[in-house]
Design an enzyme around this catalytic site. Structure first.
Site, mmCIF file in Angstrom:
data_model
loop_
_atom_site.group_PDB
_atom_site.id
_atom_site.type_symbol
_atom_site.label_atom_id
_atom_site.label_comp_id
_atom_site.label_asym_id
_atom_site.label_seq_id
_atom_site.Cartn_x
_atom_site.Cartn_y
_atom_site.Cartn_z
ATOM 1 C CD GLU A 1 10.443 34.704 73.362
ATOM 2 O OE1 GLU A 1 10.067 35.877 73.219
ATOM 3 O OE2 GLU A 1 10.627 34.163 74.447
ATOM 4 C CG ASP A 2 6.542 33.622 73.141
ATOM 5 O OD1 ASP A 2 7.622 33.097 73.490
ATOM 6 O OD2 ASP A 2 6.103 34.677 73.622
ATOM 7 C CG HIS B 1 1.989 40.975 76.032
ATOM 8 N ND1 HIS B 1 2.508 42.024 76.764
ATOM 9 C CD2 HIS B 1 3.008 40.517 75.251
ATOM 10 C CE1 HIS B 1 3.789 42.180 76.431
ATOM 11 N NE2 HIS B 1 4.116 41.291 75.518
#
Ligand code: MN
Length: 511
Positions: free
Chosen positions: A75-76, A47
């Site tokens: 964020e991840d 991605h």
């Protein structure tokens, strides 16, 4: 998976430091997302690298590409804001944070969703690149939507059609808009999608073969006529826009004249008109279908010559003729203005909207483009390129003075309803919702103009304040020092910006 070298192969810069930046961001992201998988079970880096590649391929600069590679790290993964700042600096951090704020609330309840939209406009109003990264993030998520759990698919697809597609359209980003639309279509309207496919199949067109054959005929004729530098391509109409057209035409595909289109890209405006002449000599044009969007661009800035012809093989073709920079602009819209250090804007062009609706008289020069040093613009440059409507939404909601419900209805009324473009007497463009009146226009220009509006001329004629404005109107406001809003104006105002100003002026008069 796209590699760092693939991405570097796409960027316009040949500076070592730019290549190094992308390599570093790529390696950083790869490490950060090491343990992380997509719904498909594939490495998350698929991605990330894809978003970076798309940004580079659309001509974005190395810092935007780097931010694209880092967009999911905060964020991840355990990566922190400080880490990004230390490794990549303030500017890239700003872009990454802008995108992060949006995705950290994704796929939850609608209030959260609207909160994320609000943040999108706040971030975008400071740097349009945040939005461009977000659009490419969304594009790759749509391309891989089949792997997402079914209960989430519809929601994501609908959000794409309702929010991201109109944004891409408003920014003139035709390519990404078409891709997003066609990816979302089968999820949001499955029955209609099937119907469109059926209609297409019944016509049994071997469209690509037909187009390839006609293209050869055209290429030969253009070359025989002495046109030296041209490029041809073709397309079959996107399914979602075909669906809308079929609905309007009672599902009769025979009258959809732009189902197949051929595109000719040439090097000068003069060659555009010359090409049109050559084509009309070769193939018989359909009466009344010729459109000169070069002399009269569409409101979102689109320029091209359009004509529809019938070929010797009875194929009906729409032909679009444009220069290279018109082509760039129609594909990438506002993003195409971030690629170069303003090589295309006429010096002294005063309009803030020069980028949205480029001057008709802007000289086209190939040399000017090739000689310009290609350089990524900075955040400060970008501020000037941000359309006023984004800025307004952004600044309006940073003040935290409006409720969630206000925000939702404002967005619906101001942004997602249909828009018109009207002009000031000096040619600046003001973007308003359909049904807007001179009251909205005046407050869109400046609150002081709205607050002292005494008279208004539309297309040089005096009109009432409740007159509905139309696309392309030229509006002139006359102000007087002692003029002021009345309660009645609230009935004429369509935009929340105008209503808010009128209310607060009325309140201050009463107190
Ligand atoms: Mn992402």
């Amino acid at each position: 998976m796209k590699t760092a070298a693939d991405i570097i192969g796409q960027i316009h810069s040949s500076l070592e430091s730019d290549k190094e930046l992308i390599e570093r961001a790529y390696a950083f992201a790869e490490k950060a997302h090491e343990e992380h998988k997509r719904y498909s079970g594939e490495p998350y880096m698929i991605h990330i690298s894809n978003v970076g590649f798309k940004l580079a391929a659309m001509g974005m600069g190395p810092r935007t590409v780097a931010a694209g590679l880092l967009h999911d790290t905060i964020e991840d993964t355990p990566v922190t804001i400080e880490d990004i700042k230390r490794e990549f600096g303030e500017e890239i951090l700003f872009l990454v944070e802008g995108v992060t704020k949006l995705s950290s609330v994704r796929y939850y309840g609608t209030d959260r969703h609207n909160e994320s939209l609000r943040k999108l406009f706040v971030a975008t109003s400071q740097d349009i690149r945040v939005l461009i990264i977000k659009l490419n993030d969304r594009l790759h998520n749509m391309e891989t939507l089949s792997h997402v759990p079914p209960e989430k698919q519809l929601r994501i697809a609908r959000e794409t059609l309702e929010i991201y597609v109109p944004i891409a359209h408003r920014l003139g980003m035709g390519k990404i808009r078409k891709e997003l639309e066609d990816l979302a279509f089968p999820y949001v309207y499955p029955e209609e999608y099937k119907h469109v496919i059926e209609v297409l199949e019944k016509k049994n067109g071997k469209y690509n073969e037909t187009l390839e054959r006609e293209r050869k005929v055209l290429q030969k004729r253009l070359a025989d006529s002495g046109l030296l530098d041209f490029h041809t391509s073709f397309r079959v109409k996107g399914l979602f826009s075909l669906y809308h057209k079929l609905k309007r035409k009672e599902w009769d595909i025979a009258v959809v004249y732009d189902l197949l289109a051929m595109r000719v890209v040439v090097t000068s405006v003069e060659d555009c008109y010359r090409t049109l002449g050559i084509i009309h000599e070769l193939w018989r044009p359909l009466p009344g279908r010729m459109k000169d969007y070069i002399a009269f661009p569409k409101p979102n800035g689109y320029k091209s010559l359009h004509t529809t012809v019938t070929t010797q093989n009875e194929t009906i073709l729409e032909i679009q003729i444009r220069t290279k920079d018109m082509h760039q602009e129609s594909e990438f819209g506002i993003a195409s203005h971030l690629m170069y250090k303003q090589p295309l804007v006429t010096p002294g062009a005063s309009s803030k909207f020069a980028n949205l609706i480029p001057s008709l008289f802007r000289p086209f020069s190939r040399r000017a483009i090739t000689e310009t040093v290609i350089k990524e613009t900075t955040t400060k440059d970008h501020k000037e390129k941000i359309p006023k409507w984004i800025n307004q939404i952004g600044t309006m909601y940073t003040k935290e003075q409006s409720s969630e419900a206000d925000f939702i209805s404002d967005m619906r009324d101001d942004f997602f309803s249909n828009r018109i473009f009207v002009f000031t007497p000096i040619g600046d463009v003001v973007d308003l919702p359909v049904g807007a009146t001179p009251v909205d226009f005046a407050f869109a220009i400046h609150s002081e103009i709205g607050n002292h509006m005494a008279g208004v001329k539309v297309n040089k004629k005096l009109v009432q304040f409740d007159t509905t404005l139309h696309n392309g109107d030229i509006v002139e406001i006359e102000t007087k020092k002692n003029a002021k809003p009345t309660k009645k104006w609230l009935d004429f105002a369509k935009t929340s910006v105008a209503k808010r100003h009128i209310r607060s002026t009325l309140e201050s008069q009463n107190s």
